[in-house]
Design a protein around this motif. Structure first.
Motif, PDB file in Angstrom:
ATOM      1  N   ILE A  78       3.286   3.860   4.965  1.00 54.42           N
ATOM      2  CA  ILE A  78       4.424   4.774   5.116  1.00 54.42           C
ATOM      3  C   ILE A  78       5.048   4.706   6.513  1.00 54.42           C
ATOM      4  N   ARG A  79       4.195   4.555   7.527  1.00 56.90           N
ATOM      5  CA  ARG A  79       4.711   4.377   8.891  1.00 56.90           C
ATOM      6  C   ARG A  79       3.986   3.205   9.537  1.00 56.90           C
ATOM      7  N   PHE A 191      14.576   5.668   3.618  1.00 54.35           N
ATOM      8  CA  PHE A 191      13.568   5.421   4.671  1.00 54.35           C
ATOM      9  C   PHE A 191      12.223   5.002   4.091  1.00 54.35           C
ATOM     10  N   CYS A 192      12.059   5.083   2.775  1.00 53.48           N
ATOM     11  CA  CYS A 192      10.712   5.114   2.196  1.00 53.48           C
ATOM     12  C   CYS A 192      10.288   3.817   1.512  1.00 53.48           C
ATOM     13  N   VAL A 194       7.586   3.650  -0.477  1.00 51.28           N
ATOM     14  CA  VAL A 194       6.776   3.937  -1.678  1.00 51.28           C
ATOM     15  C   VAL A 194       7.296   3.284  -2.966  1.00 51.28           C
ATOM     16  N   THR A 269       3.751  16.413  -4.969  1.00 55.43           N
ATOM     17  CA  THR A 269       4.854  16.972  -4.205  1.00 55.43           C
ATOM     18  C   THR A 269       6.050  17.248  -5.103  1.00 55.43           C
ATOM     19  N   PRO A 296       9.747  19.059   0.462  1.00 54.23           N
ATOM     20  CA  PRO A 296      10.163  18.322   1.662  1.00 54.23           C
ATOM     21  C   PRO A 296      11.678  18.267   1.836  1.00 54.23           C
ATOM     22  N   GLN A 298      13.191  16.865   4.764  1.00 56.11           N
ATOM     23  CA  GLN A 298      13.421  15.628   5.557  1.00 56.11           C
ATOM     24  C   GLN A 298      14.430  15.836   6.685  1.00 56.11           C
ATOM     25  N   ARG A 310      18.889  11.363  -0.268  1.00 61.17           N
ATOM     26  CA  ARG A 310      18.048  12.413  -0.828  1.00 61.17           C
ATOM     27  C   ARG A 310      18.725  13.115  -2.011  1.00 61.17           C
ATOM     28  N   ILE A 338      11.598  14.551   9.002  1.00 64.72           N
ATOM     29  CA  ILE A 338      11.667  13.314   9.797  1.00 64.72           C
ATOM     30  C   ILE A 338      12.640  13.524  10.956  1.00 64.72           C
ATOM     31  N   PHE A 367       7.235  14.086  11.345  1.00 67.92           N
ATOM     32  CA  PHE A 367       7.086  12.694  11.782  1.00 67.92           C
ATOM     33  C   PHE A 367       8.351  12.269  12.503  1.00 67.92           C
ATOM     34  N   TYR A 369      10.981   9.034  12.806  1.00 69.51           N
ATOM     35  CA  TYR A 369      11.335   7.950  11.893  1.00 69.51           C
ATOM     36  C   TYR A 369      10.722   6.628  12.336  1.00 69.51           C
ATOM     37  N   SER A 370      10.126   5.937  11.372  1.00 70.80           N
ATOM     38  CA  SER A 370       9.525   4.631  11.623  1.00 70.80           C
ATOM     39  C   SER A 370      10.162   3.661  10.627  1.00 70.80           C
ATOM     40  N   ARG A 372      10.781   0.806   8.150  1.00 69.92           N
ATOM     41  CA  ARG A 372       9.857   0.024   7.321  1.00 69.92           C
ATOM     42  C   ARG A 372      10.572  -1.171   6.711  1.00 69.92           C
TER      43      ARG A 372
HETATM   44  N1  SAM Z   1       7.436  11.987  -2.473  1.00 69.80           N
HETATM   45  C1  SAM Z   1       7.449  12.867  -1.393  1.00 69.80           C
HETATM   46  C2  SAM Z   1       8.861  13.424  -1.214  1.00 69.80           C
HETATM   47  O1  SAM Z   1       9.806  12.929  -1.712  1.00 69.80           O
HETATM   48  O2  SAM Z   1       9.002  14.356  -0.487  1.00 69.80           O
HETATM   49  C3  SAM Z   1       7.015  12.234  -0.109  1.00 69.80           C
HETATM   50  C4  SAM Z   1       6.043  11.161  -0.096  1.00 69.80           C
HETATM   51  S1  SAM Z   1       5.893  10.293   1.409  1.00 69.80           S
HETATM   52  C5  SAM Z   1       4.424   9.480   1.038  1.00 69.80           C
HETATM   53  C6  SAM Z   1       5.393  11.523   2.576  1.00 69.80           C
HETATM   54  C7  SAM Z   1       6.321  11.746   3.701  1.00 69.80           C
HETATM   55  O3  SAM Z   1       6.281  10.691   4.619  1.00 69.80           O
HETATM   56  C8  SAM Z   1       7.788  11.877   3.357  1.00 69.80           C
HETATM   57  O4  SAM Z   1       8.121  13.115   2.830  1.00 69.80           O
HETATM   58  C9  SAM Z   1       8.454  11.630   4.691  1.00 69.80           C
HETATM   59  O5  SAM Z   1       8.634  12.815   5.426  1.00 69.80           O
HETATM   60  C10 SAM Z   1       7.453  10.733   5.406  1.00 69.80           C
HETATM   61  N2  SAM Z   1       7.992   9.373   5.547  1.00 69.80           N
HETATM   62  C11 SAM Z   1       8.239   8.494   4.573  1.00 69.80           C
HETATM   63  N3  SAM Z   1       8.763   7.354   5.080  1.00 69.80           N
HETATM   64  C12 SAM Z   1       8.852   7.537   6.421  1.00 69.80           C
HETATM   65  C13 SAM Z   1       9.323   6.741   7.491  1.00 69.80           C
HETATM   66  N4  SAM Z   1       9.819   5.526   7.284  1.00 69.80           N
HETATM   67  N5  SAM Z   1       9.247   7.230   8.754  1.00 69.80           N
HETATM   68  C14 SAM Z   1       8.750   8.466   8.971  1.00 69.80           C
HETATM   69  N6  SAM Z   1       8.287   9.276   7.991  1.00 69.80           N
HETATM   70  C15 SAM Z   1       8.344   8.820   6.729  1.00 69.80           C
END
Ligand code: SAM
Ligand code: SF4
Length: 475
Positions: A78-79, A191-192, A194, A269, A296, A298, A310, A338, A367, A369-370, A372
């Motif tokens: 994730i980061r 940003f994600c 997953v 979540t 969340p 964000q 979002r 974030i 967190f 921002y990182s 990815r």
């Molecule tokens: N599915 C959940 C949602 O939508 O809220 C979140 C799952 S994610 C595994 C957990 C958290 O990691 C996110 O809500 C976000 O705040 C943080 N996150 C995800 N990608 C990130 C990134 N590139 N940099 C910093 N924080 C990040």
């Protein structure tokens, strides 16, 4: 004392946790496996599935890496920092292996999925690479690796939910357990990582979820947390020919709550766009569905939320908070935030601070921002907020959250809550630690001559607090 299972989504205190089973006797197995888990609660739940598969192959869990025949790291992408930590651990294990040839090292989870065979070819750190949907192939991969082949399976699946595998509970206190109800994610938050590492969203068979929760209750568990990246979009459609109806998240929640009023139900979540009035009304209808929603946000800026993809605005999110307060006045709300996403201005940052005030979060995962590799944000936007500024904004967010938490906890002083006893407090065996429905930790003295035990519910009147803990006495 066994470590306490918490319901935190990404609990810093659990990162790198080695697990040991709650019930199985590791001495009854001829070979040993060691597993360390990183990242979100889904990964910890997956490690319990992996343990079940390994047990069947004759491997028992150990917390002592030195005696392991098989070393696994269940990883998070994730980061960047999460990946760095894992790399360092893998290097430690490789060193250990050089003194004990024959030991196999495997990487599981999101980093395995993201980097695939790079681990074998470029980094040469491990023998086995397995993505989150491929754990059933572990026995074959272990055999191949034992024969000196490098083994990889990172195929993502549209169906795999491990519905029929009974997880081996690890590091559980015997009171709370996590139950995975869906896998993957179809949202494309820019940003994600997953959606790339865990694949398409799929919902697990409702009957197997309810069966697992019922079994847990019969074994003495008093709390289940239904887990998924986005539980509110749970939607189970029975396979053709089956005589069951489709099941929504609200209906699943209700069926789990109906197992027994003594079984607490939590979930995590919730993506704000998916949590419906139906879910909120179901929560209101059942005392045992805990009054705590992880929602969340964000960012508090509509402009940034759009860049993050979002799919809601600041105003829309605030209305969702209003709706929760209207239907569930005693519900706590927690969040992920974030700091310093691409192009974030001071004004955007102020919007985040003010939406925190508005939502009055009881807790936040915060967190900076990182960037990815492979994500939409990495491809489309420049990571242009300097690190120092990201850190400064994050610090302001943390300070704001600390203040909000303290104010909220102070309001509980003088109130009486129903508390589920998790076990002995970490500081003293003369004190209990438990949690309220709102998931606030409460510490209180054991009563002389009382026959309370972990897993019991007690009424506790709160007399004092910090920003993270309530203190009180049984009434
Ligand atoms: N599915 C959940 C949602 O939508 O809220 C979140 C799952 S994610 C595994 C957990 C958290 O990691 C996110 O809500 C976000 O705040 C943080 N996150 C995800 N990608 C990130 C990134 N590139 N940099 C910093 N924080 C990040
Ligand atoms: Fe990532 Fe967004 Fe899916 Fe959560 S909903 S896992 S933040 S893509």
């Amino acid at each position: 004392m066994l470590d306490l299972a918490t319901t935190k989504v990404h609990d810093e205190a659990r990162q790198g946790e080695q697990f040991a089973p709650f019930t199985n006797d590791p001495n009854s197995y001829g070979k040993r496996f060691y597993i360390e888990s990183y990242g979100c609660q889904m990964n910890f739940a997956d490690s319990e599935v992996v343990a079940s598969i390994l047990n069947k192959e004759g491997f028992g869990a150990t917390r002592n890496v030195e005696e392991a025949d098989l070393i696994f790291v269940n990883t998070c992408s994730i980061r960047e920092k999460a990946e760095q930590t894992v790399r360092k651990r893998l290097t430690d294990f490789k060193r250990l292996k050089s003194g004990k040839p024959g030991t196999l090292i495997g990487v599981l989870g999101c980093m395995a999925e993201r980097l695939k065979s790079k681990f074998l070819e470029e980094e040469k750190l491990v023998d086995i690479v397995v993505g989150p949907d491929a754990y059933r192939s572990l026995p074959r991969l272990i055999d191949e690796a034992n024969d000196g082949q490098k083994s990889v399976n990172v195929l993502l699946s549209r169906e795999e939910t491990y519905a029929d595998i009974a997880p081996v509970r690890l590091n559980s206190n015997g009171v709370s357990a996590f139950v995975s109800i869906m896998r993957g994610c179809n949202n494309m938050c820019s940003f994600c990582v997953v959606p790339f590492t865990r694949g398409r969203e799929r919902s697990r068979d409702a009957a197997s979820i309810i069966g697992e929760c019922r079994d847990l209750f019969e074994q003495g568990y008093k709390e289940v947390t239904l887990l998924g990246q986005n539980v509110d979009s749970y939607h189970y459609i029975p396979k053709e020919g089956m005589e069951a109806d489709a099941v929504s998240f609200a209906s699943l929640l209700e069926q789990v709550a109906q197992i027994s009023p003594e079984l607490r139900v939590r979930f995590s979540t919730s993506h704000p766009k998916d949590i419906t009035d139906d879910v909120l009304h179901t929560m209101a209808a059942y005392e045992n569905i805990c009054k705590c929603i992880h929602l969340p946000v964000q960012s508090g800026s509509t402009r940034v939320l759009q860049l993050m993809n979002r799919t809601y605005t600041r105003e829309w999110y605030m209305k969702k908070v209003d709706r929760i307060r209207e239907i569930l006045p005693d519900c706590s709300i927690t969040s992920d935030i974030i700091a310093g996403f691409c192009t974030e201005t001071d004004e955007d940052h102020q919007d985040t601070l003010s939406i925190m005030d508005y939502s009055n979060y009881v807790y936040g995962y915060m967190f900076y921002y990182s960037e990815r590799p492979g994500t939409l944000a990495q491809r489309r936007y420049q990571d242009d907020v300097p690190l120092e500024l990201k850190k400064k904004r994050l610090q302001e967010i943390i300070e704001k959250q600390n203040q909000l938490s303290l104010n909220d906890y102070k309001k509980d002083v003088g109130q009486t809550y129903k508390v589920l006893i998790d076990g002995d407090s970490k500081r003293s065996s003369e004190q209990w630690v438990g949690r309220t429905s709102q998931n606030k930790v409460v510490i209180f003295p054991k009563q002389e001559n009382a026959e309370h035990k972990k897993g019991d519910y007690v009424q506790v009147t709160i007399s004092d607090c910090t920003q993270a803990t309530l203190f009180g006495a049984i009434v």
